[in-house]
Design an enzyme around this catalytic site. Structure first.
Site, PDB file in Angstrom:
ATOM      1  N   LYS A  38     -88.129 -41.421   4.455  1.00  0.00           N
ATOM      2  CA  LYS A  38     -86.684 -41.668   4.292  1.00  0.00           C
ATOM      3  C   LYS A  38     -86.034 -41.899   5.651  1.00  0.00           C
ATOM      4  O   LYS A  38     -86.646 -41.618   6.684  1.00  0.00           O
ATOM      5  CB  LYS A  38     -86.044 -40.477   3.579  1.00  0.00           C
ATOM      6  N   ARG A 136     -78.840 -28.071  -4.695  1.00  0.00           N
ATOM      7  CA  ARG A 136     -78.462 -29.460  -4.379  1.00  0.00           C
ATOM      8  C   ARG A 136     -78.539 -30.285  -5.663  1.00  0.00           C
ATOM      9  O   ARG A 136     -77.531 -30.433  -6.347  1.00  0.00           O
ATOM     10  CB  ARG A 136     -79.384 -30.000  -3.275  1.00  0.00           C
ATOM     11  N   HIS A 166     -87.472 -28.027  -4.024  1.00  0.00           N
ATOM     12  CA  HIS A 166     -87.318 -28.160  -2.565  1.00  0.00           C
ATOM     13  C   HIS A 166     -86.870 -26.823  -1.987  1.00  0.00           C
ATOM     14  O   HIS A 166     -85.952 -26.193  -2.506  1.00  0.00           O
ATOM     15  CB  HIS A 166     -86.275 -29.251  -2.264  1.00  0.00           C
ATOM     16  N   ARG A 219     -94.842 -32.684   0.292  1.00  0.00           N
ATOM     17  CA  ARG A 219     -93.974 -33.755   0.805  1.00  0.00           C
ATOM     18  C   ARG A 219     -93.802 -33.514   2.306  1.00  0.00           C
ATOM     19  O   ARG A 219     -93.028 -32.668   2.727  1.00  0.00           O
ATOM     20  CB  ARG A 219     -92.627 -33.756   0.072  1.00  0.00           C
ATOM     21  N   TYR A 265     -66.546 -42.914  33.327  1.00  0.00           N
ATOM     22  CA  TYR A 265     -65.234 -42.660  32.702  1.00  0.00           C
ATOM     23  C   TYR A 265     -64.728 -41.260  33.023  1.00  0.00           C
ATOM     24  O   TYR A 265     -65.473 -40.285  32.968  1.00  0.00           O
ATOM     25  CB  TYR A 265     -65.352 -42.781  31.178  1.00  0.00           C
ATOM     26  N   CYS A 311     -71.737 -43.632  28.723  1.00  0.00           N
ATOM     27  CA  CYS A 311     -70.945 -44.732  28.162  1.00  0.00           C
ATOM     28  C   CYS A 311     -71.603 -45.224  26.872  1.00  0.00           C
ATOM     29  O   CYS A 311     -72.679 -44.770  26.496  1.00  0.00           O
ATOM     30  CB  CYS A 311     -70.858 -45.879  29.157  1.00  0.00           C
ATOM     31  N   ASP A 313     -73.019 -48.065  26.295  1.00  0.00           N
ATOM     32  CA  ASP A 313     -74.207 -48.887  26.486  1.00  0.00           C
ATOM     33  C   ASP A 313     -74.989 -48.572  27.762  1.00  0.00           C
ATOM     34  O   ASP A 313     -76.048 -49.148  27.987  1.00  0.00           O
ATOM     35  CB  ASP A 313     -73.795 -50.369  26.542  1.00  0.00           C
TER      36      ASP A 313
HETATM   37  C1  PLP Z   1     -86.448 -34.691   3.392  1.00  0.00           C
HETATM   38  C2  PLP Z   1     -87.162 -34.078   2.286  1.00  0.00           C
HETATM   39  C3  PLP Z   1     -88.484 -33.623   2.454  1.00  0.00           C
HETATM   40  C4  PLP Z   1     -89.182 -33.613   3.771  1.00  0.00           C
HETATM   41  O1  PLP Z   1     -88.716 -32.519   4.548  1.00  0.00           O
HETATM   42  P1  PLP Z   1     -89.318 -32.221   5.987  1.00  0.00           P
HETATM   43  O2  PLP Z   1     -88.697 -30.936   6.381  1.00  0.00           O
HETATM   44  O3  PLP Z   1     -88.890 -33.346   6.869  1.00  0.00           O
HETATM   45  O4  PLP Z   1     -90.787 -32.163   5.842  1.00  0.00           O
HETATM   46  C5  PLP Z   1     -89.144 -33.140   1.342  1.00  0.00           C
HETATM   47  N1  PLP Z   1     -88.527 -33.082   0.144  1.00  0.00           N
HETATM   48  C6  PLP Z   1     -87.267 -33.486  -0.051  1.00  0.00           C
HETATM   49  C7  PLP Z   1     -86.662 -33.378  -1.390  1.00  0.00           C
HETATM   50  C8  PLP Z   1     -86.535 -33.978   1.015  1.00  0.00           C
HETATM   51  O5  PLP Z   1     -85.272 -34.362   0.824  1.00  0.00           O
END
Ligand code: PLP
Length: 368
Positions: A38, A136, A166, A219, A265, A311, A313
């Protein structure tokens, strides 16, 4: 596209592949790796990382949004893709057509989504999301789960591929919340009349700290890129993580400023003596946040501080001696024995390395 500006990010796909290979060795044989790509592969480039990860043996890839999944397909990624975040109902048809797995948290949503796919011959592949404590998305109780099961059973076009949750606190020292979440998750998974093929829970932190929670897949996100999810997890790594990202540029301008001259700046930096000042062609539009004033960069193997206001850039550094325009400057990465990490930037900015990884802007080309 040609790039004349020497500011660039070098992404070592081999490091990502080694992280996958080492993870495979560490995990139980039956556990697959879902490579999380992602947010443009945490800033590393989603298509390139996805391809490298699959080549190294990842089971599938996952993203946060429908658009990211479509982008991967357009980039030639044919592997299974899971959209972990919420999708609008009208994405279901496209998801089925492209073989993209979507996340479902609610029976009514699924009922509406199936009305849009009913006509197509492609099944809608879904993973049911269980909220075991993150708060969530995801269903929270048995009743909601059985409602979804009912929709699945009455709709042949739906294919139940997986169920997942998660963790909210897996990167912390105290395991109790993660244990609670895991138990709650398994309790609900047991309510499926048939266990989904792919039951998965762990993010990077849980993967590295709790191999006993690996289930059918993990994941793996931030640590795919060689970054520890937190300082605590960094002290407990079961194998070395290889960092994949280097950010570098070159000195674009060098001058000797006499004592008492101001830089950038606001004129907040004043030379205390005659000083060699270098200008770098990178600024906050590239993700070098203004709060990184004082952060060091590496030149000729030495740590050199950024001085004055950063800055949009450009920014200035205080050189230890006269140096040549074109001298290589490493902002994130290694020169000799010295290394500057995203973790170091994150500490200075009071954030986490995740935020640094996704902040290096699109203007900086990725070289693989
Ligand atoms: C981003 C995400 C992950 C990965 O998490 P990490 O801490 O980067 O390994 C796994 N599951 C879900 C649902 C996420 O949103």
């Amino acid at each position: 596209m040609e790039n004349y500006r020497p500011t660039r990010a070098i992404v070592n796909l081999r490091a990502i592949q080694e992280n996958i290979e080492n993870l495979k060795t560490y995990l139980p044989n039956h556990t697959g790796i879902i490579a999380v790509v992602k947010a443009d592969g945490y800033g590393h480039g989603e298509v390139e990382v996805a391809r490298a990860a699959i080549e190294a043996g990842a089971l599938m890839v996952s993203v946060a949004t429908p658009d990211e999944a479509i982008h991967l397909r357009a980039g030639g990624i044919t592997a299974d893709i899971l959209v972990m975040g919420p999708s609008p109902v009208h994405f279901a048809e496209k998801a089925a057509e492209l073989g993209i797995h979507i996340t479902v948290s609610d029976a009514e949503w699924l009922r509406q989504a199936t009305m849009t796919v009913g006509k197509s011959s492609d099944p809608l592949k879904i993973h049911v999301k269980i909220d075991s404590g993150m708060g969530r998305i995801g269903l929270r109780d048995e009743k909601m789960l059985l409602e979804i099961v009912e929709v699945i059973e009455e709709t042949p076009a739906i294919c139940l591929e997986g169920a997942f949750t998660h963790f909210a606190c897996a990167d912390e020292e105290d395991p109790s919340r993660t244990e609670e979440q895991f138990d709650r998750f398994m309790e609900l998974v047991d309510k499926f009349p048939q266990r989904p093929t792919l039951v998965h829970a762990s993010n990077s932190a849980a993967t590295l700290l709790y191999p006993e929670y690996a289930l059918d897949a993990v994941r793996f996100g931030i640590s795919l890129y060689g970054i520890a999810p937190s300082a605590f997890v960094g002290t407990k790594l079961p194998f070395e993580l290889k960092k994949a990202f280097t950010l570098e540029t070159e000195l674009a301008y060098v001058k000797l400023l006499e004592k008492g001259n101001r830089v950038s700046y606001g004129g907040t930096y004043e030379t205390e003596r005659n000083e060699w000042i270098g200008t770098l062609p990178i600024g906050y539009a590239d993700g070098l946040k203004r709060g990184l004033r004082g952060q060091e960069v590496l030149i000729d193997g030495e740590r050199v501080p950024i001085i004055g206001t950063i800055c949009m850039d450009q920014c200035m550094v205080k050189l230890p001696r006269e140096m040549q325009v074109g001298e290589k400057v490493t902002l994130i990465g290694r020169q000799g024995d010295e290394e500057i990490t995203m973790e170091e930037w994150a500490d200075r900015l009071g954030t986490i390395p995740y935020e640094i990884a996704v902040t290096i802007g699109k203007r900086t080309p990725r070289i693989y």
